[in-house]
Design an enzyme around this catalytic site. Structure first.
Site, mmCIF file in Angstrom:
data_model
loop_
_atom_site.group_PDB
_atom_site.id
_atom_site.type_symbol
_atom_site.label_atom_id
_atom_site.label_comp_id
_atom_site.label_asym_id
_atom_site.label_seq_id
_atom_site.Cartn_x
_atom_site.Cartn_y
_atom_site.Cartn_z
ATOM 1 N N ASP A 183 7.023 2.941 6.448
ATOM 2 C CA ASP A 183 6.860 2.245 5.170
ATOM 3 C C ASP A 183 7.006 3.198 3.985
ATOM 4 O O ASP A 183 7.720 2.921 3.020
ATOM 5 C CB ASP A 183 5.493 1.558 5.104
ATOM 6 C CG ASP A 183 5.256 0.624 6.285
ATOM 7 O OD1 ASP A 183 6.230 0.276 6.960
ATOM 8 O OD2 ASP A 183 4.093 0.260 6.518
ATOM 9 N N SER A 234 0.833 -1.214 0.000
ATOM 10 C CA SER A 234 0.000 0.000 0.000
ATOM 11 C C SER A 234 0.861 1.256 0.000
ATOM 12 O O SER A 234 0.576 2.216 -0.729
ATOM 13 C CB SER A 234 -0.893 0.056 1.235
ATOM 14 O OG SER A 234 -1.669 -1.087 1.330
#
Ligand code: GLA
Length: 383
Positions: free
Chosen positions: A177, A133
């Site tokens: 991330d 994602s």
């Protein structure tokens, strides 16, 4: 062991675009990540040591309408078909919330973000805890910034991606991330200081192999547990009168009266220390020392933070007994998905054969990849 074929997502995205439409104007790619050590520390202003994987999400992109009001058309073999029209942007499938969020937040910043068509392909196993994602967000943000003639720093791109998660998708995740996906340097992991937001390239010695191990298990309701852990850390920091657990010491822990919060905080305090010592061990070429810290990290995530999962514990135990293993741990948010092992280069073949042979959890079959630390996101004209 599956060979990592780098770049197939890029090729597929471009070829599909040409097959469907015409020539793309822009190619944007962003990698997934594995975290070597330092999990559930980023939202406490702590430290982490992630690296980018040789797996990309790739977007082939062209402007096809009015950049302020035009329709966004997505074609993706992996994800599906989508049109973002501006009128029913909330009514899209889960994966597309990340793209709608990118469009909406860029617009809110005054950057025209509509009127484009794109094909999206990925090499990143989805739902496996390898940040597919985040890669999608970073690749989409970079494509739109490129079109607008803007050149943001990796941390600016990462912050917008994190806001998509926090404000649009509704997950209170940290910066790790998106930041490593946007800012990684090839051949290096990155020591991330989540308070100062520095990202320091950290070489991994050439006699070490990083093996990503997919348990083939997938998360259920991990969002709720993630937010619960984050709340625990924030409560513990407040109890100590601190901005974040980054500032807590081991001695402070005794003042946290709630037993669960105290254990959560103990993980964060000890994990931050482990990251900094692991960086020193890697720098000194002490792979055994770094591997031991990875083992301790897993045990702390399993016992104090309680974010491991049965498949993860099984594969970590199997890996630790396999030839050449220096350390093994879950990686990322946890509960299911992937673990990571540090393995001596000479033994990597025997290691992977042995883990694949002995991993036995509930009928699942493991997948293993030996991964070089790879480059962060890039964007430009397609070749
Ligand atoms: C998820 C989140 C990150 C980080 C990790 C755990 O991947 O997106 O921000 O908190 O979990 O380290």
């Amino acid at each position: 062991m599956e060979p990592v074929v780098q770049g197939t997502a890029i090729r597929r995205a471009i070829d599909t675009f040409r097959g469907l439409w015409d020539e793309p104007d822009v190619l944007s790619r962003a990698p997934g990540r594995v975290n070597l050590i330092g999990d559930h520390t980023d939202y406490s202003d702590g430290f982490a040591l992630p690296m980018a994987l040789p797996f990309d999400t790739a977007i082939a992109f062209a402007t096809t309408g009015d950049t302020g009001t035009g329709v966004v058309r997505i074609h993706s073999v992996g994800f599906g078909e989508l049109e973002i029209t501006g009128s029913d942007d909330d009514d899209v499938p889960g994966w597309a919330r990340h793209l709608v969020g990118v469009v909406e937040l860029l617009e809110a910043d005054g950057i025209a973000a509509r009127g484009w068509s794109a094909t999206i392909e990925t090499d990143i196993p989805t739902g496996a805890g390898l940040s597919s994602s985040a890669a999608l967000e970073v690749a989409a943000i970079n494509a739109l910034l490129h079109r607008a003639g803007l050149d943001w720093s990796p941390i600016e791109v990462a912050r917008l991606g994190q806001r998509v998660e926090n404000e649009v998708v509704g997950l209170q995740s940290g910066i790790m991330d998106q930041y490593i996906s946007a800012g990684a340097v090839e051949g290096h992991a990155g020591l991330m200081d989540c308070r100062t937001l520095s990202l320091t390239p950290t070489p991994i010695p050439s006699d070490a192999a990083i093996v990503v191990m997919d348990t083939d298990t997938r998360r259920v309701l991990a969002d709720v547990a993630y937010d619960d852990r984050r709340s625990s850390c924030e409560r513990a920091a407040r109890r100590l009168g601190l901005d974040a657990l980054r500032d807590a010491t081991f001695a402070d822990l005794a003042r946290i009266t709630d037993e669960t919060d105290r254990r959560r905080a103990r993980h964060v305090v000890t994990e931050n220390e482990r990251v900094l010592v692991a960086v020193e061990r890697f720098a000194a070429g002490d792979l055994a020392g770094a591997g031991t810290l990875m083992n301790l990290s897993h045990d702390s995530l399993r016992d104090d933070f309680e974010v491991s999962g049965p498949g993860l514990d099984v594969i970590v135990d199997v890996a630790r007994d396999a030839p050449g293993c220096l350390g093994a741990r879950m990686t990322g948010g946890g509960f299911a998905g992937c673990a990571v092992a540090l393995v001596g280069c000479d033994d990597v073949e025997a290691f992977t054969v042995d883990v694949l042979d002995r991993y036995d959890f509930d009928g699942h079959t493991a997948r293993l990849w030996v991964c070089e630390p790879s480059a962060g996101a890039s964007v430009g004209r397609p070749e």
